[in-house]
Structure formats: C-alpha cells, structure tokens
Scaffold this motif. Structure first.
Motif, PDB file in Angstrom:
ATOM      1  N   TYR A 112       0.849  -1.185   0.000  1.00  0.00           N
ATOM      2  CA  TYR A 112       0.000   0.000   0.000  1.00  0.00           C
ATOM      3  C   TYR A 112       0.889   1.241   0.000  1.00  0.00           C
ATOM      4  O   TYR A 112       2.072   1.178   0.343  1.00  0.00           O
ATOM      5  CB  TYR A 112      -0.912  -0.006   1.232  1.00  0.00           C
ATOM      6  N   SER A 113       0.303   2.378  -0.376  1.00  0.00           N
ATOM      7  CA  SER A 113       1.048   3.644  -0.403  1.00  0.00           C
ATOM      8  C   SER A 113       1.318   4.129   1.025  1.00  0.00           C
ATOM      9  O   SER A 113       0.652   3.700   1.975  1.00  0.00           O
ATOM     10  CB  SER A 113       0.246   4.689  -1.165  1.00  0.00           C
ATOM     11  N   PRO A 115       0.667   6.872   2.865  1.00  0.00           N
ATOM     12  CA  PRO A 115      -0.402   7.340   3.759  1.00  0.00           C
ATOM     13  C   PRO A 115      -1.263   6.191   4.281  1.00  0.00           C
ATOM     14  O   PRO A 115      -1.694   6.214   5.432  1.00  0.00           O
ATOM     15  CB  PRO A 115      -1.238   8.272   2.875  1.00  0.00           C
ATOM     16  N   VAL A 116      -1.490   5.187   3.432  1.00  0.00           N
ATOM     17  CA  VAL A 116      -2.297   4.044   3.873  1.00  0.00           C
ATOM     18  C   VAL A 116      -1.507   3.223   4.900  1.00  0.00           C
ATOM     19  O   VAL A 116      -2.071   2.716   5.870  1.00  0.00           O
ATOM     20  CB  VAL A 116      -2.713   3.162   2.674  1.00  0.00           C
ATOM     21  N   MET A 119      -1.973   4.978   8.119  1.00  0.00           N
ATOM     22  CA  MET A 119      -3.324   4.711   8.622  1.00  0.00           C
ATOM     23  C   MET A 119      -3.413   3.298   9.194  1.00  0.00           C
ATOM     24  O   MET A 119      -4.084   3.075  10.206  1.00  0.00           O
ATOM     25  CB  MET A 119      -4.365   4.855   7.500  1.00  0.00           C
TER      26      MET A 119
ATOM     27  N   TRP B  57     -10.584   4.349  -0.869  1.00  0.00           N
ATOM     28  CA  TRP B  57      -9.698   5.453  -0.436  1.00  0.00           C
ATOM     29  C   TRP B  57      -8.244   5.010  -0.302  1.00  0.00           C
ATOM     30  O   TRP B  57      -7.346   5.849  -0.335  1.00  0.00           O
ATOM     31  CB  TRP B  57     -10.189   6.118   0.859  1.00  0.00           C
ATOM     32  N   THR B  58      -7.987   3.700  -0.169  1.00  0.00           N
ATOM     33  CA  THR B  58      -6.583   3.271  -0.055  1.00  0.00           C
ATOM     34  C   THR B  58      -5.844   3.482  -1.381  1.00  0.00           C
ATOM     35  O   THR B  58      -4.620   3.467  -1.405  1.00  0.00           O
ATOM     36  CB  THR B  58      -6.463   1.784   0.348  1.00  0.00           C
ATOM     37  N   GLN B  59      -6.596   3.668  -2.474  1.00  0.00           N
ATOM     38  CA  GLN B  59      -5.976   3.910  -3.764  1.00  0.00           C
ATOM     39  C   GLN B  59      -5.949   5.394  -4.143  1.00  0.00           C
ATOM     40  O   GLN B  59      -5.518   5.754  -5.228  1.00  0.00           O
ATOM     41  CB  GLN B  59      -6.720   3.122  -4.861  1.00  0.00           C
ATOM     42  N   SER B  61      -4.805   8.570  -2.096  1.00  0.00           N
ATOM     43  CA  SER B  61      -4.303   9.253  -0.908  1.00  0.00           C
ATOM     44  C   SER B  61      -4.851  10.663  -0.799  1.00  0.00           C
ATOM     45  O   SER B  61      -5.011  11.193   0.302  1.00  0.00           O
ATOM     46  CB  SER B  61      -2.780   9.321  -0.935  1.00  0.00           C
ATOM     47  N   ILE B  64      -7.542  11.081   1.637  1.00  0.00           N
ATOM     48  CA  ILE B  64      -7.125  11.088   3.044  1.00  0.00           C
ATOM     49  C   ILE B  64      -6.728  12.510   3.441  1.00  0.00           C
ATOM     50  O   ILE B  64      -7.210  13.055   4.438  1.00  0.00           O
ATOM     51  CB  ILE B  64      -5.935  10.135   3.278  1.00  0.00           C
ATOM     52  N   TYR B  65      -5.844  13.128   2.637  1.00  0.00           N
ATOM     53  CA  TYR B  65      -5.387  14.482   2.951  1.00  0.00           C
ATOM     54  C   TYR B  65      -6.543  15.469   2.949  1.00  0.00           C
ATOM     55  O   TYR B  65      -6.653  16.331   3.818  1.00  0.00           O
ATOM     56  CB  TYR B  65      -4.331  14.930   1.939  1.00  0.00           C
TER      57      TYR B  65
END
Lengths: 206, 206, 206
Positions: A112-113, A115-116, A119, B57-59, B61, B64-65
């Motif tokens: 996952y990226s 930010p994920v 989280m 949302w995991t794809q 980011s 999230i921001y």
C-alpha cells in the motif's frame, strides 16, 4: 523481539479491556469478549480494511486463549491493580508502539502507499481501544485525552522515515520505541495534550 | 462531473464530522479521525460488505489528505459556520445523493442483485454519518430525523429504474439530483418526516 | 430443517431490533435498518471476519425483504406483543442456537481451526444483538444479563464435540437444540447468570 513485546502488549490491552468491562458490571463472558476485542480488535479492523485475509488472530489460536485468560485473570486481581498502575501504563505505551509498527509492516508487505501504511499503523494502535469504548458505551478516550493516538501517528512517521533512509531495522525499532515511549510517558507526566476543539452550536442541522 | 460533486461531498461530510467531534470536545487528532471516518466511512463499509478490495480510499491518498484538512480547517472556521448554514445543508444533500449513486455503481460493477445494489447505495450514503454518531456516543441522527436516509433510498430506486429503462446516464444523474435535492430540501423546509415508532414496554425481556 | 429455524430466527431477531428502535423513537427507515442489522448483522460480521465473500445475505434477497418486513410489521403489532412475550423468548432462544450452529458450519467449511470455529459460531449468535445495542446507544445487553452469550458458547462446544465423536448430524442438532434451549429457558426462569465483574477505580489512567 517485536513478538515478545506484542505478546506483552495484547496482554496489557486485554487487561485494560477487562477493567473497562468491569466498570460496566459485565459478566465473565462480557469481560472475556471485551478483553479479546480490545487486544485484537485493532489488528482485525486493519486486516479487514486492507483485505488481509485470513485475519491474523484466526491463524494463532494462542492469542485467543491468551487475551481471554488475561481478561478473566484481571477479574481476580483487579483490586490490587492500582499498585501496578505505573507498570501498566508503561506496558500499555509499549503496546501502542508495537501495534503501530506491526500495523505498518502488514500494509508495507501488501504494498500500500505510504499514507495508507500510516493509517494501518494507527488503526492497529488505537482501534482496539476505540472498539472497547464503543462497546462500553462511552466516547472513545483516545480521541480526547492526553497525547495517545498522536504518539501512534508520530511513531508510524518516524519508523517509515528511518526505514526509507535505510536505517538498520533493529536500530529503527530501538529509536521508534525510545521516542514513542518517552513522548507518551512525558505526556502522561505533564498532561500534555493536543489543542481541543470545543463547539457548541446554538442550533445546527445534521 | 460526479467526481467533482464527490469531492465537494466528502469535504462537506468531513466538516460535519469535525463539528460533531467539537461538540464532544475532542482534540485535533480526534477531529481529524472523525472527519475522515464521516467522509469515507460509508464507502469503506460498502467495500467491506461487498468484498470490493482494495478499499477505494486506499488507492486515492488525496482523499485522506482532503478529509483530514477539511476537519482541521473546520476547527478554525467553526465560529463563522452558522452563516454558511444553508449552503452547508445543500452541499450535504448533494453529498448524500452523490454517495448513493456512486455506491450503486460499485455494486452494479460487481454484478450484485438489485436489492443489494440499493443497500450498497444507501450504505454509502448514510453509514459515514452513522459511524460519526456512534463514535460521538449518540443515537444515529439519520435514523430519526426528517427525511434523510429515505432520500438515499428513493434516489437509489429512481436511479436504477431510469437506468433500466435505458435513460441516458447524464440525464439520469440530472433527474436523480433534481428529485433527491428537491425532496431533501423540502423535507428540511417543512420538517417532513417518516412516521416514528415509539415503543415503551412495561418490561421486556431481551 | 435448520433453514426453517433460521427463517424463524431472523424474523424474531428483526422484531427484537424493531422494538429496540421503537424505544429510541426511530422512524420507519430506522426501524427497518435496525431490524435488518439485528437479524443479519451477526452473520455479516462473521463473513467479514472469515473473508467469506460474497457475504451470505447478498446472495439471498429474500432475507432482506423478510427482515425489513418483519421490522415494519412490528410497528403495527407492537402494542399486542407483550401477550406473545413467552413465545418470543422461545423463538429468540432457538434463533441464538440456530445462528451459532450455522456460524460454526461456515467456519468449518473454510477449514478454520476449532477455536476460530467457536468464535464464528458465537459471533453469528450474538453480534446482531450487539450491533443493535450499539446503534441504539446502550451497553450491549448480551454482555451482562442472564446466560445468553454463554449459551451460544456452550452450544458451539457441544455441537463440535458431538461432531468430532462422529454423532449423526440430525441427532447432533437435536441434542444441541435440546440442551441449548433448556439452559436458556432455565436461565430466564431462575435468573441464572455468570459472575459479574464490578470495578470502580478511584482513578485509573487509560
């Protein structure tokens, strides 16, 4: 090493869950279930969010027995636990950090990226406590007391940064634990907290 | 087009989450988390129910921001927000409709049956608000105030019906938004609501 | 046979959900949603924990219609329901047992280990009621009233033991229902309960 801390951590979290259940006069079953969910709920929510099946604890029955036993054991020793108050706080802080690091690693492995990944670390760190408080019908403590969830965030960012800079993993762990634990204990000692947002509308729709 | 409305919608939802967190005196972290969960929680629950991994949302980011920023920004501007009350209600209503349509489309792509598609639309539309209220320890507002969840249901049914009759997609969106928005705003204006079920047992077991 | 009991069970659970929603003055939509979640939420949580996709009710639209209809029907007949109090308790107990056995079987088919199979049974049995109580903003009843969740645990253990000893499946079901139902009804009749853990700290951190 991280595994040992993890085992201590889920035990400490299970005990905190059992005490919360005791404040709501739950029966033995309720105590066991809340202990289990407090200890393993954060990782469970993380796994379900990331689609990381099978969920970790389903492959480690020992964790089920350990957390339920810790919960039941707490019923017996609760009256003496205020003597252990300070040790308990340290164990809980170590748990928060261990959970965070482990959560990050699960998301990293699934690519996952960043930010994920952060989280996922925070979710593992704090969601057990959030589920405990929801089940005990109170506003989640981690969202308005002295620095707690923020420690999880900071540890996740620190751990990932050091990792990116190629720092040796053991050294990284040592740094993350040192910084995280110091911050958490200082926050308790001097009641450090984030700015609080207090909003009382005259009347607000939805 | 739907994407733009979606971005406005998650911003508005994040702000409504932040205000709810402020009413519980949460700290910055709590405000951010509740903002995030209110905005993206409905879609997350939908994805987990439908097994639609990776969770949307995991794809992205940016979401999230965006939601966390909107939450923190709300802390600053909250005192002026009652001036924007009416705009906010319109944005919230548009969000409800956009969420519903998007939720239906996710389930349609996975080839679920029509009732499940409707449930997916409603879940996306209202579950963010339900999670917000659970985390803020109050009975979910959407389940007992003036028409809100019902607007989501109606929009889902209308959208799917027009789709079935082969109506052009843009026209369908226009119709769904027009009807949904009118109904929601009329419901606020004239306090329309569904029949309420009030039950007070003398004594009831379980 | 188990299917018939299951259908009766989700109807009874949906009605208990609707009554709880009525105690919170929810509207028709809220009543329908709580009825649906109370009846099918336990199995949904189980499927999500076990990664058992697609979630069961998404493949059986009839369950959606049935539980929502049962919820709405309850609004009409609620005033007469205290006459049916005892029948209702029996149906609810049968539901608890049926849910538990079905939950065990789902996990068995996925080849999870025995402790996880038991957890899956209990989750199916009690989580609908837990979600109902969370949505209605009260501490989950199943965690502190007379033997309820424990009946689910006992039935799961008994069912799996008899299964292991090669007892015929119909005989096993008969035994599980007889023992479970007797225990649950005896617990109601004589207010049997597990030891309660009451904990009131002077001051406790986290």
């Amino acid at each position: 090493m991280l595994t040992y801390i993890y085992i201590i951590a889920i035990t400490a979290e299970a005990m905190s869950g059992a005490l919360a259940a005791g404040r709501r006069n739950m029966d033995m079953f309720g105590v066991s279930l809340i202990a289990f969910i407090t200890a393993l709920g954060g990782g469970t929510v993380r796994d379900m969010l990331l689609g990381n099946y099978p969920v970790t604890w389903t492959q480690h029955s020992a964790y089920i027995y350990l957390t339920i036993s810790a919960g039941l054991f707490t019923m017996v020793v609760a009256r003496y636990m205020h003597h252990l108050h300070k040790i308990f706080l340290v164990l809980d802080a170590m748990g928060l950090i261990a959970f965070t690091v482990i959560g990050c690693n699960v998301a990293l492995k699934l690519e996952y990226s960043t930010p994920v990944v952060i989280m996922a670390g925070i979710t593992t760190g704090i969601f057990g406590g959030i589920l405990r408080d929801i089940l005990c019908n109170q506003t989640p403590m981690v969202l308005h007391k002295e620095l707690y969830a923020s420690v999880s965030l900071l540890v996740a960012v620190l751990y990932l940064s050091l990792r990116k800079f190629g720092v040796d993993h053991d050294l990284n762990l040592l740094a993350s634990f040192t910084v995280g634990l110091s911050l958490r204990l200082a926050a308790i000692r001097w009641s450090w907290s984030l700015p609080v947002f207090s909003y009382s509308p005259e009347r607000w729709h939805n």
